[in-house]
Design a protein around this motif. Sequence first.
Motif, PDB file in Angstrom:
ATOM      1  N   LYS A   4      -6.773   7.929   5.600  1.00 33.18           N
ATOM      2  CA  LYS A   4      -7.240   7.508   4.006  1.00 33.18           C
ATOM      3  C   LYS A   4      -8.584   6.580   3.421  1.00 33.18           C
ATOM      4  CE  LYS A   4      -4.344  11.244   2.778  1.00 33.18           C
ATOM      5  NZ  LYS A   4      -2.765  11.578   1.707  1.00 33.18           N
ATOM      6  N   ASP A   8      -8.799   6.676  -2.056  1.00 32.87           N
ATOM      7  CA  ASP A   8      -7.799   8.119  -1.922  1.00 32.87           C
ATOM      8  C   ASP A   8      -5.880   7.797  -2.590  1.00 32.87           C
ATOM      9  OD1 ASP A   8     -10.174   9.486  -1.785  1.00 32.87           O
ATOM     10  OD2 ASP A   8      -9.756   9.669   0.307  1.00 32.87           O
ATOM     11  N   ARG A   9      -5.849   6.621  -1.896  1.00 32.69           N
ATOM     12  CA  ARG A   9      -5.070   5.594  -1.708  1.00 32.69           C
ATOM     13  C   ARG A   9      -4.797   5.698  -3.605  1.00 32.69           C
ATOM     14  NH1 ARG A   9      -5.867   3.465   3.133  1.00 32.69           N
ATOM     15  NH2 ARG A   9      -6.504   1.509   2.104  1.00 32.69           N
ATOM     16  N   TYR A  11      -5.994   6.492  -5.965  1.00 30.59           N
ATOM     17  CA  TYR A  11      -5.837   7.865  -6.904  1.00 30.59           C
ATOM     18  C   TYR A  11      -4.766   8.853  -6.886  1.00 30.59           C
ATOM     19  CZ  TYR A  11      -7.309  12.934  -8.706  1.00 30.59           C
ATOM     20  OH  TYR A  11      -7.405  13.575  -9.241  1.00 30.59           O
ATOM     21  N   GLU A  12      -4.040   8.996  -5.536  1.00 31.80           N
ATOM     22  CA  GLU A  12      -2.982   9.698  -5.882  1.00 31.80           C
ATOM     23  C   GLU A  12      -1.847   9.390  -5.606  1.00 31.80           C
ATOM     24  OE1 GLU A  12      -2.550  10.131  -1.190  1.00 31.80           O
ATOM     25  OE2 GLU A  12      -4.086  11.925  -0.932  1.00 31.80           O
TER      26      GLU A  12
END
Length: 128
Positions: A4, A8-9, A11-12
Amino acid sequence: MEHKNKFDREYEKEYAAAKKCCEDLRLRGNDAVGEDAAEFMDSLLSPEEIAESDLRVALIGEMIKARKDKGISQKRLEEISGVKQPVIARMEKGQTVPQISTLIKLLVPLGKTLAVVPLDPAILHAKQ
């Protein structure tokens, strides 16, 4: 395992934090922030702080509009103003409070300047 990217990290991470806050709000109901979230936010800030924030948002909004109206990217604005693109991006996202000298460096190539003008009395009274 799929690799990722940083976005992405992040966002999560932010999604998980927001989900936790929403669950907390659901459990506590109106006791969490009162009947009106805007009223709650206003209670945290003085009228002067609200006016300052509103002015900063309007100023940055006008700068973004001028940049887009001229079809200038942040990178191109960096080239013609001397202000680094990451600084421009943070400022446009509201993540930093720019110095007046920085604003002037950005506004001049956009054909804009700053002016000190009287505030509308209705705005002043509405904030008090």
